[in-house]
Design an enzyme around this catalytic site. Structure first.
Site, mmCIF file in Angstrom:
data_model
loop_
_atom_site.group_PDB
_atom_site.id
_atom_site.type_symbol
_atom_site.label_atom_id
_atom_site.label_comp_id
_atom_site.label_asym_id
_atom_site.label_seq_id
_atom_site.Cartn_x
_atom_site.Cartn_y
_atom_site.Cartn_z
ATOM 1 N N SER A 90 10.077 1.973 16.868
ATOM 2 C CA SER A 90 10.542 1.080 16.110
ATOM 3 C C SER A 90 10.488 2.018 14.716
ATOM 4 O O SER A 90 9.581 2.689 14.366
ATOM 5 C CB SER A 90 9.172 0.289 15.836
ATOM 6 N N GLY A 91 11.545 1.594 13.740
ATOM 7 C CA GLY A 91 11.570 2.284 12.375
ATOM 8 C C GLY A 91 10.234 2.058 11.391
ATOM 9 O O GLY A 91 9.563 2.720 11.081
ATOM 10 N N SER A 92 9.950 0.683 11.428
ATOM 11 C CA SER A 92 8.834 0.438 10.526
ATOM 12 C C SER A 92 7.523 0.913 10.975
ATOM 13 O O SER A 92 6.706 1.538 10.131
ATOM 14 C CB SER A 92 8.720 -1.139 10.153
ATOM 15 N N ASP A 252 11.021 -10.217 10.587
ATOM 16 C CA ASP A 252 10.640 -8.841 9.916
ATOM 17 C C ASP A 252 10.538 -8.861 8.782
ATOM 18 O O ASP A 252 11.470 -9.329 8.081
ATOM 19 C CB ASP A 252 11.531 -7.841 10.626
ATOM 20 N N GLY A 257 13.979 -0.708 10.601
ATOM 21 C CA GLY A 257 14.564 0.593 11.011
ATOM 22 C C GLY A 257 15.542 0.815 12.035
ATOM 23 O O GLY A 257 16.675 1.525 11.750
ATOM 24 N N THR A 258 15.128 0.186 13.168
ATOM 25 C CA THR A 258 16.032 0.162 14.401
ATOM 26 C C THR A 258 17.154 -0.616 14.136
ATOM 27 O O THR A 258 18.352 -0.404 14.437
ATOM 28 C CB THR A 258 15.141 -0.121 15.701
#
Length: 342
Positions: A90-92, A252, A257-258
């Site tokens: 996960s980006g965040s 979100d 980010g993904t």
């Protein structure tokens, strides 16, 4: 105060999306790899329910468990727990974890730049943090290799109709739709509609357009629907609004980010983005992640990209979640008014 367990948490958010970090009170789960440990967390469900379900959690919350890394190159490792999934990356959440590690002193901060390696369930990610005044100001993450899967596929969705969609992997799996084609402007007031519509599209895609990660057979569904806005340009390069619907039914708060990684993989596959380009993605609340393509990548039989994403994170507090031994809901509860129909 009596309690049969105490879980120590540092709360954080990345560009608006909550990503709390468990820093104590939970033993590492069994497993020879971080991925195997994440599968144990998924199957067992006890920790997920305790921190994600009400009354301690909510559909808006993601929680990350810090565990000792398995790869000697990594400085720390983490397992991501989202409302419905325990995903590869996960980006965040990686930005939240990096911020907590540095701002709390768990990993020594070096100004003006701190570099570290994190081990996510899906593999190693390189982190570069711009730091000043004892604060990690901006986090850059070289995400997992990402790739375009299907381009311009046809998908029938009950109650919505026939759509043209793309599918892609950006550290997690996405079905991507054109927001304008669905009459969406990607503004705050559309959040409820986007969340409900996105879950329908995600579930329809999993049934009709089966997803199979080329090197991780355990990941065989779509997690998210990305509503992609029109692409424009400004003085910083490419720019677009986007929104991601997360099962069981939320949007979100960050640009995801993904999703940014998946979108860059799709743009690259179409020849519309290269290493000299920069893409800024803007969320419904106006927060932004920036992305660039570092180079090509091979993921099994798929050719993709090495994506880098960046954004900001902030610590919002500390918590000690407890369980009274007489609490009749030790694993919490969910109701359909906020969690959606099951």
């Amino acid at each position: 105060m009596r309690s049969s367990k105490i879980v120590h948490i540092i709360s954080a958010h990345a560009e608006g999306e909550v990503g709390d970090v468990i820093v104590g009170g939970v033993a590492p789960p069994p497993g020879d790899t971080i991925w195997e440990q994440s599968r144990w967390i998924e199957r067992d469900g006890t920790l997920r329910d305790f921190v994600l379900n009400e009354p301690r959690g909510g559909v808006f919350r993601h929680v990350n468990l810090l565990v000792p890394p398995k790869d000697p190159r990594a400085d720390a490792a983490f397992i991501i727990m989202e409302p419905e999934d325990t995903p590869p990356m996960s980006g965040s959440n990686s930005i939240c974890v990096s911020t907590v590690l540095l701002d709390s002193g768990l990993v020594p901060m070096q100004e003006p730049v701190t570099e570290m390696v994190l081990e996510a369930p899906g593999g190693l990610v390189q982190v570069r943090a711009e730091c000043s005044g004892g604060k990690a100001q901006r986090i850059f993450v070289e995400n997992l290799p990402s790739y375009a899967d299907r381009l311009d596929a046809t998908l029938e969705v009950e109650g919505i109709g026939r759509l043209t969609v793309d599918t892609a992997y950006g550290g997690d799996s996405f079905v991507v739709v054109d927001a304008e084609a669905l009459g969406l402007s990607l503004v705050e007031d559309e959040a409820h509609k986007i969340a409900r519509m996105g879950v329908k599209i995600t579930e329809a895609a999993t049934k009709a357009l089966p997803f199979r990660h080329p090197t991780n057979p355990d990941w065989n569904h779509y997690s998210f629907c990305l509503f992609a806005g029109p692409m424009g340009r400004d003085e910083n390069g490419m720019r677009s609004r986007q929104a991601v619907a997360i099962r069981p039914g939320k949007v979100d708060r960050s640009p995801t980010g993904t999703a940014l990684s998946a979108r860059m993989a799709l743009l690259s596959a179409r020849g519309e983005m290269g290493p000299d380009d920069r893409l800024t993605a803007e969320s419904l609340i106006g927060s932004t992640f920036s992305g660039r393509i570092l180079g090509d990548a091979q993921i099994g039989d798929k050719t993709g990209i090495r994506p880098e994403i960046s954004g900001r994170g902030w610590i919002t507090g500390t918590h000690q979640h407890m369980l009274d031994p007489d609490d009749p809901w030790p694993r919490g509860y969910r109701l359909s008014d906020t969690w959606g129909a099951r």
